[in-house]
Design a protein around this motif. Structure first.
Motif, short mmCIF file in Angstrom:
data_model
loop_
_atom_site.label_atom_id
_atom_site.label_comp_id
_atom_site.label_asym_id
_atom_site.label_seq_id
_atom_site.Cartn_x
_atom_site.Cartn_y
_atom_site.Cartn_z
N ALA A 37 -6.60 10.57 18.81
CA ALA A 37 -7.24 11.84 19.66
C ALA A 37 -6.19 12.86 20.07
O ALA A 37 -6.23 13.85 20.01
CB ALA A 37 -7.62 11.07 21.07
N VAL A 38 -4.84 12.33 20.13
CA VAL A 38 -3.63 13.19 20.40
C VAL A 38 -3.36 13.96 19.19
O VAL A 38 -3.28 15.19 19.22
CB VAL A 38 -2.54 12.44 20.85
CG1 VAL A 38 -1.10 13.29 20.94
CG2 VAL A 38 -2.67 11.78 22.23
N ASN A 65 -11.91 18.38 16.29
CA ASN A 65 -12.43 17.24 17.03
C ASN A 65 -12.05 16.00 16.51
O ASN A 65 -11.62 15.92 15.01
CB ASN A 65 -14.11 17.39 17.23
CG ASN A 65 -14.70 17.45 15.82
OD1 ASN A 65 -14.48 16.46 14.98
ND2 ASN A 65 -15.68 18.22 15.79
N LEU A 66 -12.25 14.72 17.13
CA LEU A 66 -11.75 13.50 16.54
C LEU A 66 -12.43 13.15 15.23
O LEU A 66 -11.83 12.48 14.30
CB LEU A 66 -11.68 12.47 17.57
CG LEU A 66 -11.22 11.20 17.27
CD1 LEU A 66 -9.67 11.08 16.71
CD2 LEU A 66 -11.31 10.24 18.39
N SER A 67 -13.75 13.35 15.08
CA SER A 67 -14.51 12.90 13.98
C SER A 67 -14.08 13.65 12.72
O SER A 67 -13.62 13.28 11.76
CB SER A 67 -15.82 13.21 14.35
OG SER A 67 -16.62 13.09 13.01
N ASP A 68 -13.81 15.07 12.86
CA ASP A 68 -13.36 15.50 11.78
C ASP A 68 -11.88 15.26 11.38
O ASP A 68 -11.51 15.40 10.14
CB ASP A 68 -13.09 17.21 11.88
CG ASP A 68 -14.77 17.98 11.74
OD1 ASP A 68 -15.48 17.21 11.03
OD2 ASP A 68 -14.76 19.08 12.34
N TYR A 69 -10.98 14.93 12.44
CA TYR A 69 -9.70 14.75 12.02
C TYR A 69 -9.65 13.28 11.23
O TYR A 69 -9.04 13.06 10.08
CB TYR A 69 -8.79 14.33 13.34
CG TYR A 69 -7.66 13.90 13.03
CD1 TYR A 69 -6.47 14.60 12.64
CD2 TYR A 69 -7.32 12.45 13.29
CE1 TYR A 69 -5.21 14.14 12.75
CE2 TYR A 69 -6.06 12.02 13.01
CZ TYR A 69 -4.98 12.82 12.60
OH TYR A 69 -3.63 12.45 12.38
N ILE A 70 -10.41 12.28 11.60
CA ILE A 70 -10.69 10.95 10.78
C ILE A 70 -11.36 11.42 9.40
O ILE A 70 -10.65 10.59 8.61
CB ILE A 70 -11.32 10.14 11.72
CG1 ILE A 70 -10.80 9.50 13.05
CG2 ILE A 70 -11.72 8.75 10.82
CD1 ILE A 70 -11.41 8.90 14.06
N ARG A 71 -12.30 11.99 9.43
CA ARG A 71 -12.94 12.43 8.16
C ARG A 71 -11.91 12.86 7.11
O ARG A 71 -11.89 12.60 5.96
CB ARG A 71 -13.79 13.49 8.40
CG ARG A 71 -15.25 12.78 8.79
CD ARG A 71 -16.32 13.92 9.10
NE ARG A 71 -16.77 14.37 7.64
CZ ARG A 71 -17.52 13.63 6.92
NH1 ARG A 71 -18.24 12.55 7.25
NH2 ARG A 71 -17.98 14.34 5.71
N VAL A 72 -10.99 13.89 7.76
CA VAL A 72 -9.97 14.49 6.85
C VAL A 72 -8.89 13.62 6.51
O VAL A 72 -8.45 13.45 5.31
CB VAL A 72 -9.52 15.69 7.32
CG1 VAL A 72 -8.12 16.17 6.71
CG2 VAL A 72 -10.32 16.84 7.75
N ARG A 73 -8.57 12.76 7.45
CA ARG A 73 -7.60 11.69 7.01
C ARG A 73 -8.20 10.50 5.88
O ARG A 73 -7.42 10.09 5.22
CB ARG A 73 -7.20 10.78 8.30
CG ARG A 73 -6.33 11.49 9.23
CD ARG A 73 -4.88 12.09 8.71
NE ARG A 73 -4.19 10.91 8.25
CZ ARG A 73 -3.10 10.81 8.70
NH1 ARG A 73 -2.24 11.48 9.68
NH2 ARG A 73 -2.41 9.82 8.26
N LEU A 74 -9.45 10.37 5.92
CA LEU A 74 -10.08 9.50 5.02
C LEU A 74 -10.25 10.11 3.57
O LEU A 74 -10.76 9.76 2.56
CB LEU A 74 -11.41 9.05 5.48
CG LEU A 74 -11.38 7.90 6.72
CD1 LEU A 74 -12.74 7.73 7.27
CD2 LEU A 74 -10.71 6.94 6.27
N GLY A 126 -16.91 20.39 10.63
CA GLY A 126 -16.74 21.67 11.51
C GLY A 126 -17.74 21.74 12.65
O GLY A 126 -18.54 20.91 12.61
N SER A 127 -17.68 22.87 12.97
CA SER A 127 -18.53 23.10 14.38
C SER A 127 -19.74 24.01 13.55
O SER A 127 -19.46 24.57 12.58
CB SER A 127 -17.97 23.87 15.36
OG SER A 127 -17.46 25.07 14.71
N ALA A 128 -20.67 24.23 14.32
CA ALA A 128 -21.71 24.98 13.68
C ALA A 128 -21.16 26.53 13.62
O ALA A 128 -21.64 27.35 12.65
CB ALA A 128 -22.98 25.30 15.00
#
Length: 81
Positions: free
Chosen positions: A19-20, A28-37, A43-45
């Motif tokens: 989260a940090v 957002n946390l979801s996008d951060y994790i997706r990119v790391r994977l 992204g947002s709308a």
């Protein structure tokens, strides 16, 4: 947007760290994790008008790789002796 959900368990300290890092990257946390994977961030709308020019994807990937290496070096430096 419909899609499958993947759930995984992490320690609370790991969740806080993710989260940090996501907040530092201003995503957002979801996008951060997706990119790391290695997945594409959703992204947002408001990101619908952002388009990557053909041929620039490789350049952007190199920039992201460089950024990640620099970030890891800074984090290692901060946690070092």
């Amino acid at each position: 947007m419909a899609g499958a959900t993947i759930t995984f368990r992490v320690e609370e300290s790991e969740r806080v760290e993710f989260a940090v890092r996501a907040a530092r990257e201003k995503v957002n946390l979801s996008d951060y994790i997706r990119v790391r994977l290695g997945l594409r961030a959703l992204g947002s709308a408001g990101d619908d008008d952002v388009q990557i020019q053909p041929g620039h994807e490789q350049s952007l990937q190199l920039q992201l790789t460089d950024h990640e290496a620099r970030l890891l070096a800074l984090e290692a430096e901060r946690s070092g002796p």
